[in-house]
Motif scaffolding. Structure first.
Motif, PDB file in Angstrom:
ATOM      1  N   GLU A 366       0.843  -1.309  -0.137  1.00 10.94           N
ATOM      2  CA  GLU A 366      -0.056   0.068  -0.092  1.00 10.94           C
ATOM      3  C   GLU A 366       1.023   1.322   0.025  1.00 10.94           C
ATOM      4  O   GLU A 366       1.951   1.264   0.738  1.00 10.94           O
ATOM      5  CB  GLU A 366      -0.746   0.082   1.255  1.00 10.94           C
ATOM      6  CG  GLU A 366      -2.098   1.211   1.170  1.00 10.94           C
ATOM      7  CD  GLU A 366      -3.007   0.785   2.652  1.00 10.94           C
ATOM      8  OE1 GLU A 366      -3.610   1.776   2.602  1.00 10.94           O
ATOM      9  OE2 GLU A 366      -3.037  -0.176   2.874  1.00 10.94           O
ATOM     10  N   ASN A 368       0.100   5.562   0.057  1.00  9.13           N
ATOM     11  CA  ASN A 368      -0.634   6.514  -0.036  1.00  9.13           C
ATOM     12  C   ASN A 368       0.035   7.879   0.095  1.00  9.13           C
ATOM     13  O   ASN A 368       0.879   8.042   1.137  1.00  9.13           O
ATOM     14  CB  ASN A 368      -1.752   6.465   1.152  1.00  9.13           C
ATOM     15  CG  ASN A 368      -2.925   5.335   0.882  1.00  9.13           C
ATOM     16  OD1 ASN A 368      -3.158   5.120  -0.180  1.00  9.13           O
ATOM     17  ND2 ASN A 368      -3.175   4.653   1.916  1.00  9.13           N
ATOM     18  N   TYR A 369      -0.340   8.775  -0.565  1.00 10.31           N
ATOM     19  CA  TYR A 369       0.466  10.040  -0.659  1.00 10.31           C
ATOM     20  C   TYR A 369      -0.176  11.142  -1.552  1.00 10.31           C
ATOM     21  O   TYR A 369      -0.753  11.018  -2.365  1.00 10.31           O
ATOM     22  CB  TYR A 369       1.882   9.883  -1.527  1.00 10.31           C
ATOM     23  CG  TYR A 369       2.498  11.189  -2.015  1.00 10.31           C
ATOM     24  CD1 TYR A 369       3.117  12.096  -1.327  1.00 10.31           C
ATOM     25  CD2 TYR A 369       2.609  11.447  -3.436  1.00 10.31           C
ATOM     26  CE1 TYR A 369       3.667  13.318  -1.626  1.00 10.31           C
ATOM     27  CE2 TYR A 369       3.008  12.529  -3.827  1.00 10.31           C
ATOM     28  CZ  TYR A 369       3.530  13.462  -2.969  1.00 10.31           C
ATOM     29  OH  TYR A 369       4.157  14.649  -3.470  1.00 10.31           O
ATOM     30  N   ARG A 370      -0.007  12.464  -0.900  1.00 12.50           N
ATOM     31  CA  ARG A 370      -0.538  13.604  -1.667  1.00 12.50           C
ATOM     32  C   ARG A 370       0.406  14.680  -1.454  1.00 12.50           C
ATOM     33  O   ARG A 370       1.026  14.823  -0.016  1.00 12.50           O
ATOM     34  CB  ARG A 370      -1.911  14.030  -1.116  1.00 12.50           C
ATOM     35  CG  ARG A 370      -2.756  14.869  -1.959  1.00 12.50           C
ATOM     36  CD  ARG A 370      -4.069  15.311  -1.802  1.00 12.50           C
ATOM     37  NE  ARG A 370      -4.790  16.219  -2.389  1.00 12.50           N
ATOM     38  CZ  ARG A 370      -4.677  17.549  -2.605  1.00 12.50           C
ATOM     39  NH1 ARG A 370      -3.893  18.253  -1.872  1.00 12.50           N
ATOM     40  NH2 ARG A 370      -5.331  18.229  -3.412  1.00 12.50           N
ATOM     41  N   ILE A 379       4.058   9.941   3.843  1.00  9.78           N
ATOM     42  CA  ILE A 379       3.457   8.719   2.956  1.00  9.78           C
ATOM     43  C   ILE A 379       2.869   7.844   4.099  1.00  9.78           C
ATOM     44  O   ILE A 379       3.479   7.375   5.225  1.00  9.78           O
ATOM     45  CB  ILE A 379       4.385   8.085   2.172  1.00  9.78           C
ATOM     46  CG1 ILE A 379       5.627   7.521   2.711  1.00  9.78           C
ATOM     47  CG2 ILE A 379       4.944   9.123   0.934  1.00  9.78           C
ATOM     48  CD1 ILE A 379       6.586   6.667   1.775  1.00  9.78           C
ATOM     49  N   PHE A 380       1.963   7.114   3.610  1.00 12.17           N
ATOM     50  CA  PHE A 380       1.374   5.835   4.389  1.00 12.17           C
ATOM     51  C   PHE A 380       1.880   4.767   3.540  1.00 12.17           C
ATOM     52  O   PHE A 380       1.126   4.563   2.384  1.00 12.17           O
ATOM     53  CB  PHE A 380      -0.071   6.227   4.743  1.00 12.17           C
ATOM     54  CG  PHE A 380      -0.714   5.134   5.424  1.00 12.17           C
ATOM     55  CD1 PHE A 380      -0.818   5.350   6.762  1.00 12.17           C
ATOM     56  CD2 PHE A 380      -1.069   3.846   5.081  1.00 12.17           C
ATOM     57  CE1 PHE A 380      -1.434   4.415   7.762  1.00 12.17           C
ATOM     58  CE2 PHE A 380      -1.765   3.047   5.720  1.00 12.17           C
ATOM     59  CZ  PHE A 380      -2.047   3.149   7.148  1.00 12.17           C
ATOM     60  N   ARG A 420      -5.867   5.392   6.785  1.00  8.47           N
ATOM     61  CA  ARG A 420      -5.226   4.670   5.652  1.00  8.47           C
ATOM     62  C   ARG A 420      -6.237   4.997   4.454  1.00  8.47           C
ATOM     63  O   ARG A 420      -5.735   5.078   3.197  1.00  8.47           O
ATOM     64  CB  ARG A 420      -4.870   3.190   5.823  1.00  8.47           C
ATOM     65  CG  ARG A 420      -6.522   2.310   5.914  1.00  8.47           C
ATOM     66  CD  ARG A 420      -6.033   0.831   6.339  1.00  8.47           C
ATOM     67  NE  ARG A 420      -5.186   0.470   5.594  1.00  8.47           N
ATOM     68  CZ  ARG A 420      -4.677  -0.814   5.744  1.00  8.47           C
ATOM     69  NH1 ARG A 420      -5.212  -1.611   6.772  1.00  8.47           N
ATOM     70  NH2 ARG A 420      -3.973  -1.423   4.823  1.00  8.47           N
ATOM     71  N   TYR A 421      -7.480   5.345   4.836  1.00 10.85           N
ATOM     72  CA  TYR A 421      -8.349   5.819   3.829  1.00 10.85           C
ATOM     73  C   TYR A 421      -8.661   7.017   3.410  1.00 10.85           C
ATOM     74  O   TYR A 421      -9.327   7.634   2.566  1.00 10.85           O
ATOM     75  CB  TYR A 421      -9.837   5.114   4.011  1.00 10.85           C
ATOM     76  CG  TYR A 421      -9.852   3.562   4.314  1.00 10.85           C
ATOM     77  CD1 TYR A 421      -9.463   2.662   3.139  1.00 10.85           C
ATOM     78  CD2 TYR A 421      -9.877   3.150   5.571  1.00 10.85           C
ATOM     79  CE1 TYR A 421      -9.159   1.398   3.336  1.00 10.85           C
ATOM     80  CE2 TYR A 421      -9.678   1.598   5.868  1.00 10.85           C
ATOM     81  CZ  TYR A 421      -9.578   0.816   4.739  1.00 10.85           C
ATOM     82  OH  TYR A 421      -9.419  -0.403   4.830  1.00 10.85           O
ATOM     83  N   VAL A 423      -5.612   9.612   3.965  1.00 11.50           N
ATOM     84  CA  VAL A 423      -4.251  10.188   3.535  1.00 11.50           C
ATOM     85  C   VAL A 423      -4.321  11.437   2.490  1.00 11.50           C
ATOM     86  O   VAL A 423      -4.850  11.140   1.540  1.00 11.50           O
ATOM     87  CB  VAL A 423      -3.083   9.391   3.237  1.00 11.50           C
ATOM     88  CG1 VAL A 423      -1.979  10.212   2.879  1.00 11.50           C
ATOM     89  CG2 VAL A 423      -2.866   8.355   4.607  1.00 11.50           C
ATOM     90  N   GLY A 424      -3.817  12.237   2.752  1.00 14.90           N
ATOM     91  CA  GLY A 424      -3.701  13.684   1.874  1.00 14.90           C
ATOM     92  C   GLY A 424      -4.699  14.835   2.207  1.00 14.90           C
ATOM     93  O   GLY A 424      -4.706  15.709   1.473  1.00 14.90           O
ATOM     94  N   PHE A 511      -0.637  13.032   9.127  1.00 20.71           N
ATOM     95  CA  PHE A 511      -1.393  12.983   7.858  1.00 20.71           C
ATOM     96  C   PHE A 511      -2.610  13.920   7.822  1.00 20.71           C
ATOM     97  O   PHE A 511      -3.050  14.307   6.565  1.00 20.71           O
ATOM     98  CB  PHE A 511      -1.861  11.389   7.611  1.00 20.71           C
ATOM     99  CG  PHE A 511      -0.799  10.495   7.352  1.00 20.71           C
ATOM    100  CD1 PHE A 511      -0.063  10.646   6.323  1.00 20.71           C
ATOM    101  CD2 PHE A 511      -0.589   9.515   8.070  1.00 20.71           C
ATOM    102  CE1 PHE A 511       1.149   9.858   6.135  1.00 20.71           C
ATOM    103  CE2 PHE A 511       0.294   8.515   7.874  1.00 20.71           C
ATOM    104  CZ  PHE A 511       1.198   8.644   6.803  1.00 20.71           C
TER     105      PHE A 511
END
Length: 514
Positions: A366, A368-370, A379-380, A420-421, A423-424, A511
């Motif tokens: 996984e 996740n990044y913005r 980042i996650f 985790r759902y 992030v960003g 985050f």
């Protein structure tokens, strides 16, 4: 059918043994298989056997205790009918047992009960009566109806006849394999653990009986520490079949006397055990049904057990299909096969490539990044593990040595459930906000009640909800608050939902916070 002989209030071990031997449960229950789990036996270095109570007509062991007690009623009690409160397996056990004996049954269920459970009760011949927002309110109503209308109340666990009925499982177990070293039994209210332990200790006391509890509903452990049954301040609902706030008085007496040990496990370990059961037997256990296996795995590791014959009870398989998504997501964490990390990396081209190279070819599960700032990014990331905790520790050291700021979120419940759902999503301006997690009942009006109680007085700056197919929902919400707002605490109390302050949670700070 002749009625069975009732037991005294606190029977001795010999009385329980006689009651089990004379139990009429096989007029409705099945002798369930004791099956070897080949894959996990090889993996754990022990012979692992599973008692398949999912094969009962109601897909749970609860049928045994319900039938044993209802069959013990006299003619007058049978004519008046029976009542109980349950949203789960006990409800179906009472409904089918009463129907087989020609007795009217009334099952009081909270209004939040899933339709599939209500329909199951009706399919077994019971009358479902929806009342109350939770089990406690439903139970109070059932006891009131028993008092007013002359029904006999059938408790889910704390009655000698119910306990004796559950003890028939242990009799089968000994007949199927008398060379077992240890038996692992799930504990909710303690009926099954008490019945299994008292029977085994009368006949083969050398066999160790170990109770397994979910960490967030460990009412037996709390009672053993206090020396008497006590109320838990909060009960987790994931393994709802064992989500009991207070151990029974008689079940506690027997568990205290006859159980050899107890072990507690978290939700991720339960999810991993659900997966193990499916891979070995193709059975799909409900979370509480896989609890005993989860405890067995932990106990083997803790005590370095090798070469023994170990049995556990798959206690039920009445799982809501949509809950399997949550189980699938969490089982890798439960097996220590995945690490979840929050990592700060430079905001420049090639950073992700260099980060992955530092991981040494490990699979990223996984990412996740913005974009957040010109200098750095949070980042996650999920990383597949092959060597569990040891490898997780290695990764943390490698990243820190490589100059990365890293936080291990693998055991952070809020991160796994919500962040985790999300992030960003940082606010565009600094906010004075506090973050809370809530458990909502999955019922019409739950969100409206939340908004009417809290949303009209304080600005909601963050909100996340994701359904996991259970009877309750987990919600994350932030509010713009000053340091001293006593009215907010009053409104939280008036709302009546379980909640926790998560403002200091590292995943939130990493985050989502401004």
């Amino acid at each position: 059918m002749a009625e069975s002989q009732p037991l005294s209030a606190q029977p001795c071990g010999a009385e329980y043994l006689r009651a089990v031997l004379r139990s009429p449960v096989y007029e409705v229950a099945q002798v369930t298989p004791l099956q070897k789990m080949e894959k996990i036996s090889s993996r754990l270095g022990n012979t692992i056997l599973v008692k398949r109570e999912d094969r009962q007509p109601v897909h749970s062991f609860k049928l045994r205790g319900a039938y044993a007690m209802i069959a013990s009623l006299n003619a007058q009690q049978r004519a008046a009918g029976v009542v109980t409160a349950s949203a789960g397996n006990h409800a179906q056990g009472v409904a089918l047992s009463a129907t087989r004996l020609g007795i009217k049954s009334l099952i009081v269920m909270p209004v939040t009960t899933a339709d599939i459970k209500v329909e199951a009760v009706r399919a077994f011949g019971g009358e479902a009566y929806l009342f109350g927002a939770n089990f406690d309110e439903a139970r109070a109503k059932a006891l009131e109806m028993a008092e007013q209308s002359g029904y006999t109340f059938i408790p889910p666990f704390d009655h000698p006849m119910v306990i004796a009925g559950q003890g028939t499982l242990a009799m089968e177990l000994l007949q199927q394999d008398a060379h077992i070293d240890r038996v692992f039994v799930p504990v909710g209210g303690g009926g099954l653990a008490a019945g299994v332990a008292v029977l085994i200790k009368q006949l083969m006391p050398q066999i160790k009986v170990i109770g397994v509890e979910a960490e967030d509903s460990a009412c037996l452990k709390a009672a053993l520490e206090a020396g008497e049954p006590v109320d838990l301040s909060r009960v987790g609902l994931f393994a709802e079949g064992v989500a009991v706030r207070r151990i029974g008085s008689e079940t506690f007496r027997l568990c205290q006397q006859y159980l050899d040990d107890i072990v507690t496990v978290d939700s991720d370990a339960i999810c991993a055990a659900v997966k193990d059961l499916f891979e070995d037997t193709r059975a799909i256990a409900e979370p509480s049904g896989a609890l005993a296996l989860a405890g067995m795995k932990k106990y083997i590791q803790q005590h370095q057990i090798n070469g023994e014959r170990l049995a556990h009870v798959l206690s039920g398989a009445n799982v809501n299909f949509h809950a399997l998504r949550y189980v699938s997501e969490r089982c890798e964490l439960g097996e220590q096969r995945e690490a979840l990390l929050a990592v700060t990396i430079p905001e420049q081209q090639g950073s992700f490539l260099r980060f992955c190279q530092l991981l040494g070819g490990r699979a990223v599960t996984e990412f996740n990044y913005r974009y957040a700032s010109p200098d750095s990014a949070c980042i996650f990331v999920g990383v597949r593990l092959s060597r569990g905790l040891e490898e997780r520790s290695e990764i943390l050291h490698q990243l820190e040595a490589g100059g990365y700021k890293v936080v291990d979120l693998s055991d952070d419940e809020m991160a796994k459930l919500h962040v985790r759902y999300m992030v960003g999503g940082r606010p565009g301006k600094p906010l004075r906000e506090k973050l809370f997690s809530f458990e909502f009942p999955e019922a019409p009006g739950a969100l409206l009640r939340f908004l009417q109680t809290l949303g009209t007085h304080w600005n909601i700056s963050l909100f996340h909800y994701r359904s996991h197919g259970t009877d309750y929902g987990r919600v994350l919400a932030a509010f713009e608050l000053s340091d001293n707002e006593p009215q907010f605490a009053e409104h939280l109390a008036a709302l009546g939902y379980d909640f926790h302050d998560e403002t200091s949670n590292p995943a939130f700070r990493f985050f989502l916070a401004g």
